[in-house]
Design an enzyme around this catalytic site. Sequence first.
Site, PDB file in Angstrom:
ATOM      1  N   LEU A 197       0.905  -1.030   0.190  1.00 20.70           N
ATOM      2  CA  LEU A 197       0.078   0.049  -0.045  1.00 20.70           C
ATOM      3  C   LEU A 197       0.970   1.293  -0.090  1.00 20.70           C
ATOM      4  O   LEU A 197       2.008   1.187   0.835  1.00 20.70           O
ATOM      5  CB  LEU A 197      -0.802   0.033   1.372  1.00 20.70           C
ATOM      6  CG  LEU A 197      -2.124  -0.705   1.356  1.00 20.70           C
ATOM      7  CD1 LEU A 197      -2.748  -0.826   2.605  1.00 20.70           C
ATOM      8  CD2 LEU A 197      -2.995  -0.411   0.228  1.00 20.70           C
ATOM      9  N   ASP A 198       0.533   2.269  -0.751  1.00 18.11           N
ATOM     10  CA  ASP A 198       1.409   3.511  -0.981  1.00 18.11           C
ATOM     11  C   ASP A 198       1.363   4.342   0.627  1.00 18.11           C
ATOM     12  O   ASP A 198       0.249   3.833   1.341  1.00 18.11           O
ATOM     13  CB  ASP A 198       0.744   4.448  -1.835  1.00 18.11           C
ATOM     14  CG  ASP A 198       0.945   4.080  -3.209  1.00 18.11           C
ATOM     15  OD1 ASP A 198       1.836   3.195  -3.468  1.00 18.11           O
ATOM     16  OD2 ASP A 198       0.264   4.687  -3.973  1.00 18.11           O
TER      17      ASP A 198
END
Length: 318
Positions: free
Chosen positions: A66-67
């Site tokens: 996930l960013d």
Amino acid sequence: MAEWYVRQESETNPDFGSIPEKRSVEELLEKGMVLIDKPFGPTSNQVSTWIKEELDLKKTGHFGTLDPNATGVLPVGLNSGTRINDALAKADKEYIFEAETEEAKDKQEVKEALKSFRGVNKQVPPEKSAVKREEREREVYDIELLEVEDRKILGRVECESGFYVRVLIDQLGEKLDTEASMKELRRTREGDITEDETSTLQDVVDAYHFYNEGREKEIREVLHPIEKGIQHLKKIAVKDSAVNAVANGADLGSTGISKLQDGIKEDDMVAVITLKGELVALAEARMTSEQMYSAEGTAAELQSVHMDPETYPKRWKQ
């Protein structure tokens, strides 16, 4: 929910192996996982490293990046639990996203534009991604508009692993003849793991501290067996007599199968489990469910073994 079909009735000996949920905390810390509700800010690697340090582990690894500015479901494998990465990181995902357009758009226009992404999409990964920037195809299984308010768009998308929502939003802007940017992104599901099952980083750390003080209740609420990460895979349950052979690396023959789930196609990744539900190995199907039920031969070729070969005794002739 997949249905089970019995190829050959078989019972499991309680003296060998264990039901995954009844493993000791020590076993779960050695080969288990935590389901983190990733906060806004840190990278997925930073979250994984923090868990490793706080829980005094040798190794951790997250499943599905996930960013930093994204939140939500981030499973993290503990010690040898990291080895199920291929099964979970490649699982389907669900996201809730908020986008903002330069110009306000009609709700029906936005709804139709989003609907057009259902099916196979061509994407080039964004510049900041860790993968090679080559055009590739990824499928959107479902997408819907949740809300439009002025220039803000709230939507939900169910998609194949490796689909970039940031790219989706850029392409949405093109369809709407305006610029669009992602404001918020939350992963609400990975495989069969939902956001309702996650724990905060603080929950995990507090539970570990309580465990060190002699309390197990809290840590049992945040630790999960690796089998939690294979819920989305089709499963083949083998007889006790076949477990040792598979755990020693032998491909699964159909005669070793006790029961199996429907819908298995050739080349599918499948989970080979015991009758107690323990993961023995991940494998690639060489038969369909129908063939496994009635035919003889190699049902699945092993990809990785996840059970100690000594867990079940040898039962085959040398």
